[in-house]
Write a protein that holds these residues in place. Sequence first.
Motif, short mmCIF file in Angstrom:
data_model
loop_
_atom_site.label_atom_id
_atom_site.label_comp_id
_atom_site.label_asym_id
_atom_site.label_seq_id
_atom_site.Cartn_x
_atom_site.Cartn_y
_atom_site.Cartn_z
N GLY A 1 0.78 -1.22 0.00
CA GLY A 1 0.00 0.00 0.00
C GLY A 1 0.81 1.27 0.00
O GLY A 1 1.93 1.34 0.54
N TYR A 2 0.22 2.29 -0.62
CA TYR A 2 0.70 3.68 -0.51
C TYR A 2 -0.45 4.52 0.01
O TYR A 2 -1.60 4.35 -0.43
CB TYR A 2 1.16 4.22 -1.87
N VAL B 1 -3.63 1.95 -3.54
CA VAL B 1 -3.28 3.36 -3.41
C VAL B 1 -4.43 4.09 -2.73
O VAL B 1 -5.57 4.02 -3.18
CB VAL B 1 -2.99 4.00 -4.79
N VAL B 2 -4.10 4.80 -1.65
CA VAL B 2 -5.10 5.56 -0.89
C VAL B 2 -4.73 7.04 -0.96
O VAL B 2 -3.61 7.41 -0.61
CB VAL B 2 -5.15 5.11 0.57
N GLY B 3 -5.66 7.87 -1.41
CA GLY B 3 -5.41 9.31 -1.47
C GLY B 3 -5.98 9.90 -2.73
O GLY B 3 -6.48 9.19 -3.62
N VAL C 1 4.67 1.18 1.29
CA VAL C 1 5.74 1.79 0.50
C VAL C 1 5.48 3.29 0.38
O VAL C 1 4.39 3.71 -0.01
CB VAL C 1 5.82 1.18 -0.92
N HIS C 2 6.47 4.06 0.74
CA HIS C 2 6.43 5.50 0.45
C HIS C 2 7.51 5.79 -0.57
O HIS C 2 8.63 5.31 -0.45
CB HIS C 2 6.66 6.34 1.70
N THR C 3 7.18 6.59 -1.58
CA THR C 3 8.09 6.78 -2.71
C THR C 3 8.67 8.18 -2.80
O THR C 3 9.68 8.39 -3.48
CB THR C 3 7.36 6.48 -4.03
N GLY C 4 8.06 9.18 -2.16
CA GLY C 4 8.49 10.57 -2.31
C GLY C 4 9.82 10.87 -1.63
O GLY C 4 10.00 10.51 -0.46
#
Length: 387
Positions: free
Chosen positions: A217-218, A244-246, A283-286
């Motif tokens: 998830g993100y 993906v949430v957001g 997972v965070h990608t920024g």
Amino acid sequence: MRVVIVTESFPPDVNGVAHCALQTARHLVERGHTPVVVAPATSPKLSAPSEQSDSSFGTGSDASAPCPVVRIPSLPLPGYPQVRVALPSRRVAAAITAHRADIVHLAGPFVLGVRGMAAAGRLGIPAVAVYQTDLAGYARTYMGTGEAAAWRRIRSVHAAADRTLAPSSAALHDLEAHGVPRVRLWPRGVDTVRFRPRHRDEALRRELAPNGELIVGYVGRLAPEKQIELLGGACGLPGVRVVVVGDGPSGPSLDQALPGAVFLGRRTGDELARIFASLDVFVHTGPFETFCQTVQEAMASGVPVVAPAAGGPLDLVAHGRTGLLVPPRDEAAVRDAVWSLAADPALRAAYGAEARRTVEGRTWAAVGDALIEHYTDVLAGRAVVAA
């Protein structure tokens, strides 16, 4: 203490600045202090029905706010309507004066916070500025240039404050390296009651991954600086379902960039906590996070984390103990990290358990008490100068 919190965003907005400002106001009330919030007016579609404005300078109580809220007229940011920018207004200074503030708290000062800083200076009231947004990184992302100009603005705003509070050691280093004086560390808290492993929901997991896939998830804004497209490699892994949430401006383009992913839109509160706890890997990608609250929320939920080795995650993720840090902007590294965790359920469980243990002491109460200590130090320093 009588505190005016001037913030660039406040609920019902959903972002790190808004959430931190809300938690700060709540904690001040709980500790017997008297805060007032000054924030941009929300979109009419998001405004609470009960919100009223006083005819003198716009004081009102938002439905979920723990204290009075002064709403400043605002306009949506072009190309990103979820972000609203306050218009010039005398209401900021009027609110500070009417509240008889002892100290002004500036949350992520950029537009409204600059006016709050100026008003505090004219009135001789000490100000604490909280650095929360990597404006220089955003300038690179959205304009391809302007990083130097962004740092000039950051420096000029924060240099006027009695103290600047940085959320992570990486942010503190960046501020000091660019000439910002009087910087101290002040991290963020996490709601360890709302976000916890026991909220894992097997029915939700079957809905998101009907074939028993590993759920990756993100959670966060869908915006260019978040580089969510780096999850594309993970989407191609067998037996993996990306969730993906957001919401945000990048939403439409991500449908093609992340084939097979499930997009849940914006979720909040207990529903969001249930989603976090139901993930197998977060997972965070920024690469531009000054802190990264969603990493803490995943850890509190007992979920192992994959994040870039940059900014706030460097303080949060213990590589090889609570998750994996990967080179920023490296899709293959994200994919490989997800795959290594997918292949080892025992490792995922160990990382998740250690992640939960690591954040159990990082409550908003503990962080709020540390903030009050910063206020006290600043007021004491002013008193010494005055003497």
